[in-house]
Structures are given as structure tokens and as C-alpha cells.
Design a protein around this motif. Sequence first.
Motif, PDB file in Angstrom:
ATOM      1  N   SER A 133       0.851  -1.188   0.000  1.00 51.72           N
ATOM      2  CA  SER A 133       0.000   0.000   0.000  1.00 51.72           C
ATOM      3  C   SER A 133       0.894   1.248   0.000  1.00 51.72           C
ATOM      4  O   SER A 133       1.678   1.436  -0.923  1.00 51.72           O
ATOM      5  N   GLN A 137       4.146   2.258  -2.436  1.00 50.05           N
ATOM      6  CA  GLN A 137       4.485   3.518  -3.096  1.00 50.05           C
ATOM      7  C   GLN A 137       5.940   3.886  -2.800  1.00 50.05           C
ATOM      8  O   GLN A 137       6.709   4.224  -3.711  1.00 50.05           O
ATOM      9  N   GLY A 159      -1.474   2.501  -4.195  1.00 52.14           N
ATOM     10  CA  GLY A 159      -2.640   3.205  -4.699  1.00 52.14           C
ATOM     11  C   GLY A 159      -2.313   4.257  -5.739  1.00 52.14           C
ATOM     12  O   GLY A 159      -3.182   4.656  -6.524  1.00 52.14           O
ATOM     13  N   ARG A 160      -1.076   4.690  -5.763  1.00 54.38           N
ATOM     14  CA  ARG A 160      -0.606   5.689  -6.715  1.00 54.38           C
ATOM     15  C   ARG A 160       0.777   5.280  -7.189  1.00 54.38           C
ATOM     16  O   ARG A 160       1.619   4.940  -6.361  1.00 54.38           O
ATOM     17  N   ILE A 209      -8.364   5.735  -3.062  1.00 46.83           N
ATOM     18  CA  ILE A 209      -7.427   6.107  -4.125  1.00 46.83           C
ATOM     19  C   ILE A 209      -8.065   6.955  -5.225  1.00 46.83           C
ATOM     20  O   ILE A 209      -7.359   7.492  -6.067  1.00 46.83           O
ATOM     21  N   TRP A 217      -3.787  13.666  -4.119  1.00 45.13           N
ATOM     22  CA  TRP A 217      -4.327  13.536  -5.478  1.00 45.13           C
ATOM     23  C   TRP A 217      -3.584  14.465  -6.419  1.00 45.13           C
ATOM     24  O   TRP A 217      -3.206  15.581  -6.042  1.00 45.13           O
ATOM     25  N   ARG A 228      -6.373  -0.625  -7.454  1.00 42.08           N
ATOM     26  CA  ARG A 228      -4.949  -0.881  -7.266  1.00 42.08           C
ATOM     27  C   ARG A 228      -4.443  -1.940  -8.247  1.00 42.08           C
ATOM     28  O   ARG A 228      -3.281  -1.899  -8.652  1.00 42.08           O
TER      29      ARG A 228
END
Length: 289
Positions: A133, A137, A159-160, A209, A217, A228
Motif C-alpha cells: 500500500s 508507493q 494506490g498511486r 485512491i 491527489w 490498485r
Amino acid sequence: MREVPRESSARHFFTGATTAIACQMDQRFSYRLYIPERREGDPERYPLMVVQHGTARTATRYRDAFVGFAEEQRVVVLAPYFPAGIIDPDDLHNFKYIEYRGIRFDLVLLAMVDEVARRVPIDTRRFLLHGFSGGGQFAHRFLYAHPDRLRAVSIGAPGRVTLIDDTTEWWLGTKDFVSIFGKDLDVPEMRNVRIQLVVGDQDVEGWEINNPHDSNWRPGLEKQGATRIERLRTLRRNLAEHGIDTRFDLVAGAGHQGVKVIGHVADFFRSVLKEPAGGDGPTRHEVHR
């Protein structure tokens, strides 16, 4: 009364699962270790595995989850702890993007590695890194910043993601990588690192997310996918476009649950530890479990 050596208590607390230890470079941050008790046949220097927590900061939980692996494979586990609310009391995300308001979390981690090496015989040249998670990242961005320090990286359900893209600014892309890190992105060196991408096949909730009103964001993030799983596939395609091979583990029955992918992470790292350090990269394939 028998005299007790002054160093005996310190030695006791630096074996097995340790207490939280302040990072001497910056004591806002700390780490926990798991150190196997030395036994005959152990390597001169233990391999090092770093396990990076996510947003919930469950560093001890992740450290403890890899104790069996550490004993089996004779590795030292380092679990960094980066608190929320550094500088901004409402911030939850600082470490995920490597650089935050003048703090370089990659350099803090490397300082921790050096500190541990002064107490414990570990191989610091290239280590294993796993994060899930928010930790995922951090893990893939650390790969971009320091591929020369990694033997393998396991990137769990971020998530990103940051794509290798010189038209988009950090952290969605790598346009300003040199200005942040003071060096070029070393894609050839990234090809030398064994890479696992791992996510549960039920990891499809998007509330955390897909949040355009939150501080984490960026416009354009929606193009990476809605879940994801989709975003990790986007990262995989981007890495493949640059000749970087990955192993993709889609874990059956797992949602956004880091503990449910640990067995697959351990399997991946076992395969890495069987290879000579600096061996060939992985074959691109997908695994459904």
C-alpha cells in the motif's frame, strides 16, 4: 554478587525482535529490527530485508510477520517507522513520495541501514525491500532513486504509482527527477533489480485512491486505473516499455490486506536469495494464486 558486564543488557536487546530505536541521523524517525541469534553455518554478513509500513504505520506487525522467514533464511529484518504529522499535523502521506518538505526519506532509510551495520554484521551493498500500500508507493520510488542499493524489491498494491515519463512532473512522472535527486534516472541499473508486483485479486475498493479532494491527489492520476490492480498493471506496462522485467503476483482471495500477500513475498525473496547477488533479471510472467 557477580559483576555484570556493562554491555550485556544492550547485547540482549539487539538480538531477536528489538525495541524501537531512534535514527541517529534524525530522531523524529525510528526503526525496529529482527536479528537471528547467530549460529554455526550462518553467513559472515547476513542479508538485509527492509519492510516498509503503509499509511497505518504498522511497522512492528510487518516486522513480526517476517520473523519465521528471517530465521529460515538467516536474514536481518529492518522495519523503518515514519510517523504521520511531521511538520503538517494533518499529513498522513509524507514518506510515500520520498521527498517531503526538505526531508529525504530515502536518505533516512539509508542512514538507518548504516547504523544497523555498525551493530550487526549485515551486507549493506544490496538489500531486499518490501512495502505494501503506502509502503508499496515508497518501495517503487526508492527503486527509482537507488536501484544500485537493491537486490530485489517487492511492490505491494500501491494506490498511486510513478511512471517513467519525462513529460510529467514527480510524483506522477519523472520529468523533474534530476532536480529532486541530483542525478539521472538509471534505467539500465533498474534492469539489474529483481522486481515483484503483488496485489490481491479482490483489491478493488476505490474510495481511498479515487479522492480528488484529498492532498494526495494529482490531476492525471485517474488515467492509471480505477483500482490498485489496474494501477499496478499500468506500472508493469510502463516498466516493460523500458526493458524492465517484473514478476506479477495476483493473490487469490485477498483484498487490500498486506498480511495476505506475505507468503507470496516470502516465496519471491526465497527465489532471489537462491541466486548469486547481481544475477540475471527475472523472466516476465504472471502468477495467479
